[in-house]
Design a protein around this motif. Structure first.
Motif, PDB file in Angstrom:
ATOM      1  N   ALA A  22       2.312 -14.892  -2.156  1.00 36.84           N
ATOM      2  CA  ALA A  22       1.191 -13.491  -2.213  1.00 36.84           C
ATOM      3  C   ALA A  22      -0.106 -13.858  -2.121  1.00 36.84           C
ATOM      4  CB  ALA A  22       1.590 -12.679  -3.401  1.00 36.84           C
ATOM      5  N   GLN A  23      -0.570 -15.168  -2.761  1.00 37.07           N
ATOM      6  CA  GLN A  23      -1.817 -15.456  -2.567  1.00 37.07           C
ATOM      7  C   GLN A  23      -2.264 -15.698  -1.055  1.00 37.07           C
ATOM      8  OE1 GLN A  23      -3.942 -14.689  -5.073  1.00 37.07           O
ATOM      9  NE2 GLN A  23      -5.694 -15.138  -3.497  1.00 37.07           N
ATOM     10  N   ARG A  24      -1.383 -16.495  -0.705  1.00 33.06           N
ATOM     11  CA  ARG A  24      -1.523 -16.952   0.774  1.00 33.06           C
ATOM     12  C   ARG A  24      -1.617 -15.923   1.774  1.00 33.06           C
ATOM     13  NH1 ARG A  24       1.246 -18.205   4.857  1.00 33.06           N
ATOM     14  NH2 ARG A  24       3.250 -17.902   3.608  1.00 33.06           N
ATOM     15  N   ARG A  25      -0.779 -14.840   1.419  1.00 30.31           N
ATOM     16  CA  ARG A  25      -0.848 -13.665   2.406  1.00 30.31           C
ATOM     17  C   ARG A  25      -2.023 -12.758   2.100  1.00 30.31           C
ATOM     18  NH1 ARG A  25       4.869 -12.286   1.544  1.00 30.31           N
ATOM     19  NH2 ARG A  25       3.933 -10.706   0.133  1.00 30.31           N
ATOM     20  N   LYS A  26      -2.510 -12.721   1.034  1.00 28.79           N
ATOM     21  CA  LYS A  26      -3.612 -12.126   0.489  1.00 28.79           C
ATOM     22  C   LYS A  26      -5.065 -13.006   1.221  1.00 28.79           C
ATOM     23  CE  LYS A  26      -4.003  -8.904  -2.859  1.00 28.79           C
ATOM     24  NZ  LYS A  26      -3.971  -9.002  -4.599  1.00 28.79           N
ATOM     25  N   ASP A  27      -6.176 -12.238   1.753  1.00 28.10           N
ATOM     26  CA  ASP A  27      -7.080 -13.255   2.331  1.00 28.10           C
ATOM     27  C   ASP A  27      -8.177 -13.445   1.352  1.00 28.10           C
ATOM     28  OD1 ASP A  27      -9.180 -13.847   4.299  1.00 28.10           O
ATOM     29  OD2 ASP A  27     -10.042 -11.998   3.676  1.00 28.10           O
ATOM     30  N   ALA A  28      -8.509 -14.741   1.283  1.00 24.44           N
ATOM     31  CA  ALA A  28      -9.355 -15.007   0.088  1.00 24.44           C
ATOM     32  C   ALA A  28     -10.877 -14.578  -0.071  1.00 24.44           C
ATOM     33  CB  ALA A  28      -9.438 -16.605   0.126  1.00 24.44           C
ATOM     34  N   VAL A  29     -11.149 -14.014   1.152  1.00 21.38           N
ATOM     35  CA  VAL A  29     -12.688 -13.647   1.128  1.00 21.38           C
ATOM     36  C   VAL A  29     -12.637 -12.222   0.914  1.00 21.38           C
ATOM     37  CG1 VAL A  29     -14.461 -13.344   2.616  1.00 21.38           C
ATOM     38  CG2 VAL A  29     -13.282 -15.301   2.720  1.00 21.38           C
ATOM     39  N   THR A  30     -11.831 -11.185   1.635  1.00 23.30           N
ATOM     40  CA  THR A  30     -11.774 -10.103   1.207  1.00 23.30           C
ATOM     41  C   THR A  30     -10.886  -9.334   0.150  1.00 23.30           C
ATOM     42  OG1 THR A  30     -10.303  -9.834   3.046  1.00 23.30           O
ATOM     43  CG2 THR A  30     -12.590  -9.602   3.545  1.00 23.30           C
ATOM     44  N   GLY A  31      -9.932 -10.479  -0.170  1.00 28.47           N
ATOM     45  CA  GLY A  31      -9.074  -9.798  -1.128  1.00 28.47           C
ATOM     46  C   GLY A  31      -7.843  -8.921  -0.571  1.00 28.47           C
ATOM     47  N   LEU A  32      -7.989  -8.878   0.824  1.00 25.33           N
ATOM     48  CA  LEU A  32      -7.166  -7.815   1.297  1.00 25.33           C
ATOM     49  C   LEU A  32      -5.637  -8.471   1.635  1.00 25.33           C
ATOM     50  CD1 LEU A  32      -9.587  -6.219   3.885  1.00 25.33           C
ATOM     51  CD2 LEU A  32      -8.435  -5.224   1.780  1.00 25.33           C
ATOM     52  N   PRO A  33      -4.816  -7.881   1.827  1.00 27.71           N
ATOM     53  CA  PRO A  33      -3.555  -8.492   2.275  1.00 27.71           C
ATOM     54  C   PRO A  33      -3.591  -8.667   3.598  1.00 27.71           C
ATOM     55  CG  PRO A  33      -3.165  -6.037   1.785  1.00 27.71           C
ATOM     56  CD  PRO A  33      -4.669  -6.407   1.314  1.00 27.71           C
ATOM     57  N   GLY A  34      -2.734  -9.628   4.342  1.00 27.95           N
ATOM     58  CA  GLY A  34      -2.757 -10.242   5.541  1.00 27.95           C
ATOM     59  C   GLY A  34      -1.862  -9.355   6.740  1.00 27.95           C
ATOM     60  N   ARG A  35      -1.560 -10.154   7.948  1.00 33.72           N
ATOM     61  CA  ARG A  35      -0.941  -9.560   8.752  1.00 33.72           C
ATOM     62  C   ARG A  35       0.545  -9.079   8.397  1.00 33.72           C
ATOM     63  NH1 ARG A  35      -1.432  -9.843  14.649  1.00 33.72           N
ATOM     64  NH2 ARG A  35      -3.212 -11.302  14.230  1.00 33.72           N
ATOM     65  N   GLU A  36       1.164 -10.139   7.581  1.00 35.93           N
ATOM     66  CA  GLU A  36       2.428 -10.149   7.313  1.00 35.93           C
ATOM     67  C   GLU A  36       2.723  -8.751   6.486  1.00 35.93           C
ATOM     68  OE1 GLU A  36       5.123 -13.189   5.076  1.00 35.93           O
ATOM     69  OE2 GLU A  36       3.571 -14.137   6.333  1.00 35.93           O
ATOM     70  N   ASP A  37       1.989  -8.413   5.680  1.00 30.65           N
ATOM     71  CA  ASP A  37       2.039  -7.271   4.793  1.00 30.65           C
ATOM     72  C   ASP A  37       1.793  -6.105   5.652  1.00 30.65           C
ATOM     73  OD1 ASP A  37       2.637  -8.496   2.332  1.00 30.65           O
ATOM     74  OD2 ASP A  37       0.552  -9.269   2.242  1.00 30.65           O
ATOM     75  N   ALA A  38       0.915  -6.111   6.645  1.00 31.60           N
ATOM     76  CA  ALA A  38       0.584  -4.912   7.468  1.00 31.60           C
ATOM     77  C   ALA A  38       1.804  -4.612   8.143  1.00 31.60           C
ATOM     78  CB  ALA A  38      -0.609  -5.498   8.507  1.00 31.60           C
ATOM     79  N   ILE A  39       2.478  -5.658   8.670  1.00 32.23           N
ATOM     80  CA  ILE A  39       3.612  -5.148   9.611  1.00 32.23           C
ATOM     81  C   ILE A  39       4.694  -4.626   8.791  1.00 32.23           C
ATOM     82  CG2 ILE A  39       5.797  -6.287  10.790  1.00 32.23           C
ATOM     83  CD1 ILE A  39       3.044  -6.474  12.523  1.00 32.23           C
ATOM     84  N   LYS A  40       4.801  -5.484   7.364  1.00 32.50           N
ATOM     85  CA  LYS A  40       5.833  -4.728   6.599  1.00 32.50           C
ATOM     86  C   LYS A  40       5.505  -3.335   6.216  1.00 32.50           C
ATOM     87  CE  LYS A  40       7.233  -8.426   3.650  1.00 32.50           C
ATOM     88  NZ  LYS A  40       6.674  -9.060   2.331  1.00 32.50           N
ATOM     89  N   ALA A  41       4.221  -2.940   6.030  1.00 33.40           N
ATOM     90  CA  ALA A  41       3.895  -1.628   5.693  1.00 33.40           C
ATOM     91  C   ALA A  41       4.299  -0.523   6.707  1.00 33.40           C
ATOM     92  CB  ALA A  41       2.359  -1.334   5.459  1.00 33.40           C
ATOM     93  N   MET A  42       3.902  -1.108   8.107  1.00 37.11           N
ATOM     94  CA  MET A  42       4.468  -0.037   8.947  1.00 37.11           C
ATOM     95  C   MET A  42       5.914  -0.113   9.155  1.00 37.11           C
ATOM     96  SD  MET A  42       3.348   0.241  13.044  1.00 37.11           S
ATOM     97  CE  MET A  42       1.527   0.674  12.851  1.00 37.11           C
ATOM     98  N   THR A  43       6.575  -1.048   9.078  1.00 31.25           N
ATOM     99  CA  THR A  43       8.058  -1.227   9.157  1.00 31.25           C
ATOM    100  C   THR A  43       8.563  -0.233   8.318  1.00 31.25           C
ATOM    101  OG1 THR A  43       7.812  -3.618   9.803  1.00 31.25           O
ATOM    102  CG2 THR A  43      10.011  -2.530   9.376  1.00 31.25           C
ATOM    103  N   GLY A  92       6.415   8.277  16.021  1.00 33.48           N
ATOM    104  CA  GLY A  92       7.647   7.821  15.062  1.00 33.48           C
ATOM    105  C   GLY A  92       8.140   6.486  15.163  1.00 33.48           C
ATOM    106  N   ARG A  93       9.201   6.067  15.700  1.00 40.42           N
ATOM    107  CA  ARG A  93       9.829   4.857  15.729  1.00 40.42           C
ATOM    108  C   ARG A  93       9.753   4.253  17.112  1.00 40.42           C
ATOM    109  NH1 ARG A  93      15.263   4.848  12.253  1.00 40.42           N
ATOM    110  NH2 ARG A  93      14.760   6.730  10.709  1.00 40.42           N
ATOM    111  N   MET A  94       9.127   4.893  18.015  1.00 43.79           N
ATOM    112  CA  MET A  94       9.429   4.505  19.489  1.00 43.79           C
ATOM    113  C   MET A  94       8.970   3.274  19.749  1.00 43.79           C
ATOM    114  SD  MET A  94       9.562   7.395  21.968  1.00 43.79           S
ATOM    115  CE  MET A  94       8.133   7.863  22.533  1.00 43.79           C
ATOM    116  N   VAL A  95       7.846   2.999  19.181  1.00 46.73           N
ATOM    117  CA  VAL A  95       7.302   1.638  19.394  1.00 46.73           C
ATOM    118  C   VAL A  95       7.262   0.801  17.857  1.00 46.73           C
ATOM    119  CG1 VAL A  95       5.368   0.127  20.422  1.00 46.73           C
ATOM    120  CG2 VAL A  95       5.722   2.462  21.139  1.00 46.73           C
ATOM    121  N   GLY A  96       7.687  -0.535  17.997  1.00 50.09           N
ATOM    122  CA  GLY A  96       7.650  -1.213  16.657  1.00 50.09           C
ATOM    123  C   GLY A  96       6.430  -1.883  16.266  1.00 50.09           C
ATOM    124  N   PRO A  97       6.148  -2.081  14.990  1.00 52.40           N
ATOM    125  CA  PRO A  97       5.065  -2.593  14.457  1.00 52.40           C
ATOM    126  C   PRO A  97       4.109  -3.953  15.265  1.00 52.40           C
ATOM    127  CG  PRO A  97       6.606  -2.603  12.682  1.00 52.40           C
ATOM    128  CD  PRO A  97       7.009  -2.089  14.166  1.00 52.40           C
TER     129      PRO A  97
END
Ligand code: C2E
Ligand code: CA
Ligand code: CA
Length: 666
Positions: free
Chosen positions: A226-247, A362-367
């Motif tokens: 989880a820490q790896r996915r989170k960016d160390a500088v901004t403390g924000l979640p990363g790409r993987e989590d972004a894709i997950k959220a839209m999925t 909608g779901r026309m185009v994937g994340p």
């Protein structure tokens, strides 16, 4: 930024903690096990002492006189005394049903007056410390392993656990002991039990420990992940989590409900320059604060894509606006938030933004596909320049793909040495003698022939390849200048163009110094040309680097002067030696009074600041006349020569082949 270093930062102390905790638990368990065994042993010892004591309490009063008599008998004769038979029977009776396997009685001399093992009777044990201790009144017992039959009756088995107990026997009297009773109890069964229990406890403890360890390891891994996915500088979640959220969003979307999702990717540009100019910490701080500014844009998620990009998850359930309107509204909100400079460590930095957007229904185009599209848009927006935003439209990839192709071409050009340096002469304004040259890059394309720099330098800059190519040009130019200073003109100087991107290279100064050392070109024979645009972007940083170059003895020229945005007053503070009036003024000046007066103003400025003035783009005698007239010191242009390859340059200027019989100033 090294993202790999983040998880290990937490991993090592956590692992150490776990190791410590587990070690402590293991030791505790081991201690418990030991204590449990000790308790049982202690109980057995006490019991044996108690049994021996009661035995002596019963027997000694009956045989006291006999024992005393035995004490007065020589040791060798003790075995023949008549009471031994009765005593033996008595002992057998007493110990029946007990775990007692051997009983011995010593007289005060330490002589064995009775033993269940007849062979021992009459034996002198006065040297035996255990017997001595008992004789002075000390009852004691210890756990021993079974020994051969010579020592212990009926025991021929080393694997037995025995308790050996000594008790002093002194019924009623004080002082000297009348006898010592020694008994052996077989505690094998008890010990086997206790060992079995301890073993079981131990095994369970270990198993539990291992399980805990395994679980802890798993939790640690998860946290680390989880820490790896989170960016160390901004403390924000990363790409993987972004894709997950839209999925997730798309999955839960009911058919028929209006939903528009998409990505708005913000690219913070020039961070490398910021980092080179002010250091990593400042650049990281800019990123962190950019994250904070962006987090207020929408309630929907904000993610850091790594590098200089953030992604905003766009969720719109109204869908009343058109895509274009929605994109514009969002892009403006984002860009407005960055109008004020970001303060970091006392520096005020304007973050250059570019925004790429891609939207889908909608779901026309994937994340993933939407992310790709937004990235393509961002690439295009970046090319259009700072503050631009772009909504993805079908086919946008085409342009990006083409540029990628030419980028591959450029890499090959570098590998296959297709880059070549041309040299354009500079002449003195009055004498028109050769005084130096400008190094200009050419690409000898295997198919297209000579490609001019305007066609590929922007891409080299965009990709950073310019750093490597620029150093190639510098090395070539310096090497060539050394030759020509010998063969053509001892005071010959060479000008080399440095792009803004090269200033972001933290090793720039080191590399320049190295090239001068390598080629042995005196620093004062080198001029670097930088553009105004670069100076305007990062004036403090630019000034510091230029000052360093000048300290080395290198002259600094401002190229294309007059078309950029640098204020005249900032020029005063810049460490500069030469101004090159932009071509456009030169070509227009002879017939355009406005351009002419700008050129004159620049000339006056140069005079006032005591800078050398150079005119470029001198194509006609009229140009030459005009520029010399306003006070230019050196002229450069097609009127004198085009940029030439080495062979043509030497053909034109080397004295031996000086067909045009140009005079070379000494
Ligand atoms: P620049 O630094 O302003 O270079 C002068 C440009 O004006 C050259 O174009 C030159 O061929 C052209 N020029 C010279 N005399 C005349 C003239 O009388 N009339 C006209 N119309 N043009 C003239 P070139 O060689 O195509 O280079 C274009 C630009 O590419 C350069 O502009 C410079 O900004 C860049 N460039 C070239 N070589 C390098 C390099 O090694 N590194 C970097 N960073 N930039 C380079
Ligand atoms: Ca130039
Ligand atoms: Ca120029």
């Amino acid at each position: 930024m090294d993202l790999k270093s983040i998880p290990t930062r937490y991993q090592t102390p956590a692992a150490a903690m776990f190791a410590l905790l587990l070690g402590a638990a293991w030791l505790t368990a081991w201690g418990w096990k030991q204590r449990a065994t000790d308790v049982v042993i202690e109980r057995e010892l006490q019991r044996s002492i108690a049994v021996a004591t009661s035995l002596s309490n019963v027997l000694l009063p009956r045989y006291l006189d006999d024992v005393r008599r035995a004490t007065r008998t020589p040791a060798a004769a003790v075995g023949k005394l008549d009471f031994l038979k009765a005593l033996g029977e008595d002992v057998t009776r007493q110990v029946r049903g007990q775990r007692m396997i051997k009983v011995k009685i010593y007289d005060p001399r330490g002589v064995v007056v009775y033993s269940t093992d007849e062979r021992e009777i009459g034996g002198d044990q006065i040297g035996n410390q255990a017997v001595q201790n008992a004789l002075v009144g000390e009852a004691h017992a210890k756990l021993v392993r079974g020994s051969n039959s010579g020592e212990v009756v009926d025991v021929d088995d080393y694997s037995r656990d025995l308790v050996q107990a000594f008790v002093p026997a002194n019924p009623g009297t004080t002082g000297k002991q009348d006898a010592v009773f020694e008994v052996y109890a077989d505690v094998s069964a008890v010990m086997a039990d206790v060992r079995q229990d301890a073993h079981t406890v131990w095994a369970v403890a270990n198993l539990a420990g291992l399980t805990v360890f395994g679980v802890a390891l798993m939790i640690l891994r998860r946290a680390e992940e989880a820490q790896r996915r989170k960016d160390a500088v901004t403390g924000l979640p990363g790409r993987e989590d972004a894709i997950k959220a839209m999925t997730e969003l798309q999955k839960n979307h009911g058919a028929g409900e209006p939903l528009r999702v998409g990505w708005l990717i913000v690219g913070v540009q020039r961070l490398r320059q910021v980092s080179a100019a002010y250091g990593h910490r400042v650049a990281d701080e800019v990123l962190r604060q950019a994250g904070i500014r962006l987090s207020g844009v929408r309630d929907a998620g904000l993610f850091r894509l790594g590098g200089e990009a953030f992604a905003l998850l766009v969720v719109d359930r109204e869908t009343t606006e058109g895509d274009e309107q929605l994109a514009e509204r969002l892009a403006r909100t984002v860009i407005e938030r960055f109008e004020s400079p970001i303060e970091s460590d006392g520096h005020f930095i304007i973050a250059d933004l570019a925004v790429g957007i891609a939207l889908g229904r909608g779901r026309m185009v994937g994340p993933d596909e939407l992310m790709n599209r937004a990235e393509v848009s961002l690439t295009e927006a970046k090319r259009q320049g700072t503050g631009h935003w772009l909504l993805y439209v079908a086919g946008l990839e085409q342009g990006v793909r083409e540029r990628l192709q030419s980028l591959r071409g450029l890499r090959e050009a570098l590998e296959h040495k297709q880059f070549q340096v041309y040299y354009q002469p500079l002449v003195g304004a009055k004498t028109r003698d050769l005084v130096g040259c400008e190094a200009l890059l050419r690409w000898k394309h295997p198919v297209k022939g000579i490609v001019l720099p305007d066609a590929f330098i922007p891409l080299l800059e965009e990709t950073g390849l310019i750093v490597e190519v620029g150093m190639f040009v510098l090395r070539e130019a310096c090497r060539q200048a050394v030759v020509w200073r010998k063969e053509i003109h001892a005071a010959f100087a060479v000008s080399v163009n440095l792009s803004a991107r090269q200033f972001a290279d933290p090793d720039l100064l080191k590399r320049v110094r190295q090239i001068l050392d390598e080629t042995r070109l005196p620093a004062d024979a080198l001029i670097v040309e930088v553009t105004e645009t670069f100076l305007a972007l990062e004036p403090d940083y630019a000034a510091s680097v230029l000052a360093e170059l000048r300290k080395m003895g290198i002259a600094v020229a401002i190229d294309d002067f007059g078309v950029g945005y640098s204020s005249l007053s900032s020029l005063r503070r810049l460490p500069v030696d030469i101004l090159k009036i932009d071509r456009s003024f030169v070509s227009q000046a002879p017939h355009d009074p406005v351009d002419a007066s700008i050129a004159q103003a620049i000339a006056a400025l140069a005079r006032g600041l005591r800078l050398t003035l150079v005119a470029e783009g001198v194509e006609t005698e009229a140009h030459a006349e005009f520029t010399r007239g306003i006070g230019c010191d050196k002229l450069q242009g097609f009127l004198f020569a085009r940029p030439l390859d080495v062979k043509s340059f030497e053909a034109a200027y080397r004295p031996a082949q000086d067909v045009l019989s140009r005079s070379i100033s000494a």
